[in-house]
Design an enzyme around this catalytic site. Structure first.
Site, PDB file in Angstrom:
ATOM      1  N   ILE A  85     -10.695  37.527  27.756  1.00 40.87           N
ATOM      2  CA  ILE A  85     -12.296  36.488  27.915  1.00 40.87           C
ATOM      3  C   ILE A  85     -12.370  36.182  29.454  1.00 40.87           C
ATOM      4  O   ILE A  85     -11.277  36.253  30.131  1.00 40.87           O
ATOM      5  CB  ILE A  85     -12.143  35.185  27.016  1.00 40.87           C
ATOM      6  CG1 ILE A  85     -12.777  35.245  25.632  1.00 40.87           C
ATOM      7  CG2 ILE A  85     -14.434  34.674  27.814  1.00 40.87           C
ATOM      8  CD1 ILE A  85     -12.293  33.950  25.633  1.00 40.87           C
ATOM      9  N   CYS A  86     -13.697  37.179  30.221  1.00 39.53           N
ATOM     10  CA  CYS A  86     -13.630  37.156  31.485  1.00 39.53           C
ATOM     11  C   CYS A  86     -14.607  35.828  32.350  1.00 39.53           C
ATOM     12  O   CYS A  86     -15.499  35.758  31.913  1.00 39.53           O
ATOM     13  CB  CYS A  86     -13.964  38.261  31.426  1.00 39.53           C
ATOM     14  SG  CYS A  86     -14.258  38.478  34.053  1.00 39.53           S
TER      15      CYS A  86
END
Length: 152
Positions: A85-86
């Site tokens: 996840i960014c």
């Protein structure tokens, strides 16, 4: 020691007062191995989906953020095919916004918000830039993935 007492307190709070649409529990005998589920939000392409996440809490927690990744495949510009996840709160400064005052509940709520409001200006998956240019196509693809991978 601080990690263990804090994690027990956080897990207890998550069990008794979970954020809406989020559950979290200890997965293995090791305290730092957690699982969470996030329900796809209403009026999003992830609606009616149940997304499972893996949470690995490092020894230095809360001074270091947990490592969180999706185990359920999700079509999202800020989440890659490995489930990474960014999101700035998942990284230490100076590139990230993690602070020891944040907790697992806050992180899961932030991920739930990211699911509802993708950030097209910081894509992790460059091939999902259609979100920015062709939102209808993105919504169709995301719904299809949710149907295939996140329905129980």
């Amino acid at each position: 020691m601080q990690r263990a007492s804090r994690l027990k307190r956080e897990l207890s709070l998550l069990a008794t007062e979970p954020p809406p649409g989020i559950t979290c529990w200890q997965e293995a005998p090791q305290l730092g191995q957690l699982r969470a589920q996030i329900l796809g939000g209403v009026d999003t392409p992830y609606e009616k989906g149940i997304f499972t996440l893996e949470i690995v809490v490092p020894e230095r927690y809360p001074f270091e953020p947990p490592k969180i990744r999706f185990l359920t495949p999700i079509y999202h510009p800020n989440i890659d095919s490995a489930g990474r996840i960014c999101l700035d709160v998942l990284k230490l400064p100076p590139k990230g916004a993690w602070r020891p005052s944040l907790n697992i509940s806050t992180l899961l709520t932030s991920i739930q918000l990211l699911m509802a409001e993708p950030n097209p200006d910081d894509p992790l998956m460059a091939d999902i830039v259609e979100f920015k240019h062709n939102k209808q196509q993105f919504l169709l693809s995301a719904r299809k993935w949710t149907e295939q991978h996140a329905r129980q």
